[in-house]
Design a protein around this motif. Structure first.
Motif, PDB file in Angstrom:
ATOM      1  N   UNK A 207       0.962  -0.965  -0.070  1.00 45.21           N
ATOM      2  CA  UNK A 207       0.217  -0.045  -0.101  1.00 45.21           C
ATOM      3  C   UNK A 207       0.821   0.960   0.034  1.00 45.21           C
ATOM      4  N   UNK A 208       1.938   1.204   1.109  1.00 42.39           N
ATOM      5  CA  UNK A 208       2.753   2.306   0.699  1.00 42.39           C
ATOM      6  C   UNK A 208       3.661   2.515  -0.383  1.00 42.39           C
ATOM      7  N   UNK A 209       4.299   1.418  -0.801  1.00 44.40           N
ATOM      8  CA  UNK A 209       4.523   1.705  -2.171  1.00 44.40           C
ATOM      9  C   UNK A 209       3.557   2.635  -3.603  1.00 44.40           C
ATOM     10  N   UNK A 210       2.295   1.400  -3.674  1.00 42.06           N
ATOM     11  CA  UNK A 210       1.289   1.970  -4.540  1.00 42.06           C
ATOM     12  C   UNK A 210       0.891   3.588  -4.544  1.00 42.06           C
ATOM     13  N   UNK A 211       1.054   3.985  -2.883  1.00 41.28           N
ATOM     14  CA  UNK A 211       1.088   5.251  -2.926  1.00 41.28           C
ATOM     15  C   UNK A 211       1.959   6.255  -3.235  1.00 41.28           C
ATOM     16  N   UNK A 212       3.713   5.561  -3.305  1.00 45.07           N
ATOM     17  CA  UNK A 212       4.254   6.999  -3.371  1.00 45.07           C
ATOM     18  C   UNK A 212       4.063   6.705  -4.893  1.00 45.07           C
ATOM     19  N   UNK A 213       4.330   5.134  -5.956  1.00 43.28           N
ATOM     20  CA  UNK A 213       4.326   5.823  -7.492  1.00 43.28           C
ATOM     21  C   UNK A 213       2.957   5.772  -8.330  1.00 43.28           C
ATOM     22  N   UNK A 214       2.059   4.741  -7.771  1.00 40.54           N
ATOM     23  CA  UNK A 214       0.374   4.060  -7.829  1.00 40.54           C
ATOM     24  C   UNK A 214      -0.610   6.006  -7.815  1.00 40.54           C
TER      25      UNK A 214
ATOM     26  N   UNK B 204      -9.725  10.030  -4.520  1.00 32.28           N
ATOM     27  CA  UNK B 204      -8.593   8.897  -5.035  1.00 32.28           C
ATOM     28  C   UNK B 204      -7.679   8.678  -4.056  1.00 32.28           C
ATOM     29  N   UNK B 205      -7.123   9.273  -2.663  1.00 30.78           N
ATOM     30  CA  UNK B 205      -6.485   8.455  -1.893  1.00 30.78           C
ATOM     31  C   UNK B 205      -7.386   7.575  -1.514  1.00 30.78           C
ATOM     32  N   UNK B 206      -7.938   7.802  -1.240  1.00 28.50           N
ATOM     33  CA  UNK B 206      -8.842   6.879  -0.284  1.00 28.50           C
ATOM     34  C   UNK B 206      -9.136   5.536  -1.296  1.00 28.50           C
ATOM     35  N   UNK B 207      -9.866   5.737  -2.458  1.00 29.31           N
ATOM     36  CA  UNK B 207     -10.372   4.467  -3.220  1.00 29.31           C
ATOM     37  C   UNK B 207      -8.795   3.373  -3.337  1.00 29.31           C
ATOM     38  N   UNK B 208      -7.423   4.398  -2.742  1.00 31.23           N
ATOM     39  CA  UNK B 208      -6.485   3.977  -3.657  1.00 31.23           C
ATOM     40  C   UNK B 208      -6.041   2.709  -2.128  1.00 31.23           C
ATOM     41  N   UNK B 209      -6.352   3.472  -1.318  1.00 30.07           N
ATOM     42  CA  UNK B 209      -6.051   2.877  -0.373  1.00 30.07           C
ATOM     43  C   UNK B 209      -7.134   1.351  -0.294  1.00 30.07           C
ATOM     44  N   UNK B 210      -7.943   1.237  -0.466  1.00 30.64           N
ATOM     45  CA  UNK B 210      -8.995   0.391  -0.015  1.00 30.64           C
ATOM     46  C   UNK B 210      -9.447  -0.598  -1.859  1.00 30.64           C
ATOM     47  N   UNK B 211      -8.182   0.137  -2.475  1.00 29.42           N
ATOM     48  CA  UNK B 211      -8.105  -1.159  -3.680  1.00 29.42           C
ATOM     49  C   UNK B 211      -7.020  -1.503  -2.917  1.00 29.42           C
ATOM     50  N   UNK B 212      -5.561  -1.467  -2.724  1.00 30.32           N
ATOM     51  CA  UNK B 212      -4.300  -1.676  -2.744  1.00 30.32           C
ATOM     52  C   UNK B 212      -4.243  -2.846  -1.751  1.00 30.32           C
ATOM     53  N   UNK B 213      -5.216  -2.261  -0.286  1.00 33.14           N
ATOM     54  CA  UNK B 213      -4.821  -3.179   0.882  1.00 33.14           C
ATOM     55  C   UNK B 213      -6.040  -4.578   0.489  1.00 33.14           C
TER      56      UNK B 213
END
Length: 319
Positions: A104-111, A244-253
């Motif tokens: 999740x952390x790496x995906x937030x940094x890149x994705x 988008x931050x909320x949606x990405x955290x939910x998706x990456x988890x």
């Protein structure tokens, strides 16, 4: 003799027609007429509710019940918190959570950052934006299996294009999917490329809604490119960025497809074992549906808690 009057006399003026007595509407008639008038809309609404009931709400309720049950030999018994105890005592439990948080952390940094930067770059083009949008969105239209096979070819330690490039640059070759230190980063890179198209288009739509006068005022104040992005672009797209931050955290988890297809799920030394892959193992490898449901319930509670905190902070910020 008096002059004739130009105004017609009241006696000769036509009288307005007497309105007919209206009958009171029959009981339930208005509802029936409204139902008939909006039959199509009600049909679509009922269909949507049925789909949500069958495919969303019922599985959630069934998972909640299954988390406290155990099925053996076709008999289902209540076991209370035994499934949670089993999950907590599994050595792979904590490793799966660490790997999921790392992803999740790496995906937030890149994705999270890369699609925004790409959207800013595309927005600067005056011509050819349609072709660039299509080019960015193409990976999303690829089937996940095809995209993963492409990255497996890129990551191959023998003939992969990445190691060919490293050899051309006289750099040491890497075991991208076989090295425990690189496997998760390799999965994140593949996932970012596969899923960044949708986020890029959303960011681009938000950028094109910013008034041009704000950028002109910033230029008059002597602001450069980075200052305009920081003081104009980011504040104007704050709501979209936070959503988008909320949606990405939910998706990456809930990541499963990329590590499962790239590294077989667990990866070298369990370096890519995620929570959802552990749920898959409990359900389909160990036939322990109760433990799988208990772990899924824990993930649901965590994501629901994160979403509630996000909504509360957003309301406090907007107040």
């Amino acid at each position: 003799m008096s002059a004739p009057s130009l105004t017609p006399s009241k006696a000769g003026a036509p009288r307005p027609p007497t309105p007919r007595a209206q009958r009171p509407p029959a009981p339930g008639g208005s509802f029936a007429r409204s139902l008939k008038r909006h039959a199509t809309a009600h049909g679509f609404l009922i269909g949507a509710v049925l789909c949500f009931t069958v495919f969303s709400w019922y599985p959630m309720i069934r998972e909640f019940l299954l988390a406290f049950q155990k099925t053996e030999g076709g008999r289902t018994t209540w076991v209370g918190l035994d499934n949670l105890v089993t999950v907590f005592h599994d050595p792979a439990f904590w490793q799966a959570w660490r790997n999921t948080l790392l992803f999740t952390v790496l995906a937030l940094v890149l994705g999270f950052a890369v699609p925004f930067v790409v959207a800013v770059v595309i927005n600067e083009f005056r011509h050819g934006q349609a072709y660039l949008r299509l080019l960015v969105y193409l990976p999303v239209m690829l089937p996940p299996v095809a995209a993963v096979l492409l990255f497996k070819y890129l990551y191959d330690p023998g003939y992969g294009l990445l190691n060919e490039l490293f050899r051309f640059l006289h750099l040491p070759e890497q075991q991208w999917l076989q090295d425990p230190d690189l496997s998760m980063l390799s999965v994140v890179i593949a996932s970012t490329w596969m899923n960044m198209g949708g986020a890029t288009l959303i960011y681009l739509a938000a950028l094109q809604g910013i008034p041009g006068e704000l950028y002109e005022a910033a230029e008059l104040d002597g602001a450069g490119l980075f200052r305009k992005i920081w003081h104009v672009t980011v504040p104007q797209t704050r709501l979209v960025l936070s959503l988008m931050l909320l949606m990405q955290v939910i998706a990456t988890m809930q990541v499963f497809v990329e590590p499962f297809l790239l590294t077989g799920g667990a990866g070298p030394e369990g370096s890519t074992t995620t929570v959802v892959y552990l749920i898959y193992q409990y359900a389909f490898n160990f036939n322990n549906y109760g433990a799988a449901a208990a772990l899924g319930l824990l993930l649901l509670v965590l994501l629901a808690g994160f979403s509630a905190v996000y909504v509360k902070l957003s309301r406090a910020e907007d107040a």
